[in-house]
Design an enzyme around this catalytic site. Structure first.
Site, short mmCIF file in Angstrom:
data_model
loop_
_atom_site.label_atom_id
_atom_site.label_comp_id
_atom_site.label_asym_id
_atom_site.label_seq_id
_atom_site.Cartn_x
_atom_site.Cartn_y
_atom_site.Cartn_z
CB SER A 88 26.02 -26.19 10.84
OG SER A 88 27.15 -26.34 11.95
CE1 TYR B 235 25.44 -30.65 8.32
CE2 TYR B 235 27.18 -29.10 9.89
CZ TYR B 235 25.58 -30.20 9.82
OH TYR B 235 24.82 -29.57 10.95
#
Ligand code: NAI
Length: 278
Positions: free
Chosen positions: A143, A157
């Site tokens: 990401s 995350y």
């Protein structure tokens, strides 16, 4: 990576979003696909749709945080397809948006299990045969949050997405010694229109379950800037054909991410200079 008609690709998290977009595009190009996901209903629907357009498809309901389950899936795919050319460890989840001191042990355990162990669980069982052949390609979906701070409230995350980068870099070193032609590519999406913010739907009961856990609330700006899963698939496949190692399909995030990485490098230089002139 030369993906030609008949090449075989494994994709996890394939029943929705980026994985689904990639699966559709692979089938469009005549690639054989093996799809894994925890959501049986959407996975079955996708398989039916891909078979209806003439795709060669196999699939399994697999939780990527369960290493034994992924290994069993890998064995069945290799038995069916004979040889796997590319493995895309894409499955990922994001937890409730809250500051680090409010993240529970179960938040961490769930997200690390899927996003980080899920990648090594997915890559590892396919590697022995790739190493024997000396060819193949590994991909993982990180990401923008894996390279630079993207948003507050998502420490678990971001931690896992940074971890994927480290895992990929060291895997490349491992492979350089025995099978240097095997490629490793990390995909760094920015905002993509998918179901990621509802990821708690798949949180297992043993880790708190989906109920009572808030869905991730992202920045409204992310909605404005979101791209489509198909855009990600097209960008990734073009990058793989060139052999790119680091791929960011949301071009408006490239410069801000690069600026952060340069700031890290400059911070190291400044600190080193200050220490050496003391
Ligand atoms: P999505 O929620 O639409 O798709 C994720 C898929 O993974 C779902 O089908 C889900 O059932 C599956 N999944 C969840 N837990 C699983 C498990 N334990 N085992 C196997 N499958 C599991 O979300 P999206 O956005 O397509 O996510 C794909 C990847 O992209 C993730 O790694 C995510 O972190 C990453 N990503 C997404 C961004 C976005 O804005 N959508 C931005 C940056 C990265």
């Amino acid at each position: 990576m030369d993906l030609v008609e008949g090449s075989s690709v494994v994709i996890t998290g394939a029943a929705s979003g980026i994985g689904e977009g990639l699966a559709r595009e692979c089938v469009n190009r005549g690639l054989r696909v093996a799809l894994a996901d925890v959501e049986k209903g959407p996975l079955d629907t996708l398989v039916d749709q891909l078979l209806a357009v003439g795709g060669t498809v196999t699939a399994g309901v697999v939780d990527v945080s369960d290493g034994a389950a992924v290994s069993a899936f890998a064995a069945s795919v290799e038995a069916e397809f004979g040889c796997v050319d590319m493995v895309v460890a894409n499955a990922g989840v994001i937890g409730p948006r809250r500051p680090l001191w409010e993240q529970s042990a179960q938040d961490w355990e769930w997200i690390i299990g899927v996003n980080l162990l899920g990648v090594s669980n997915t890559w590892a069982p396919f590697l022995p045969n790739m190493v024997k052949r000396g060819t193949g390609h590994l991909v993982a979906t990180s990401s923008i949050a894996g390279l630079a701070p993207a948003m507050s409230g998502n420490a678990p995350y971001a931690t896992t997405k940074h971890g994927i980068v480290g895992m990929a870099e060291v895997l490349r070193m491992d492979l350089a010694e025995v099978a240097p032609d095997i490629g490793v590519t990390v995909l760094f999406p920015g905002p993509v229109r998918t179901r990621i913010r509802e990821a708690v739907r798949n949180r297992p009961d043993s880790l708190g379950g989906p109920d009572g856990v808030a869905a991730f609330s992202s920045d409204p700006q992310f909605d404005v800037e979101s791209i489509e899963p198909r855009d990600v698939a097209l960008h990734l496949l073009a990058a793989l054909a060139r052999g790119d190692r680091y791929v960011m399909p949301n071009s408006e995030y490239v410069e801000s991410t690069a600026t952060h990485l340069v700031e890290v490098a400059e911070g190291l230089r400044t600190s080193n200079t200050a220490n050496s002139t003391r």
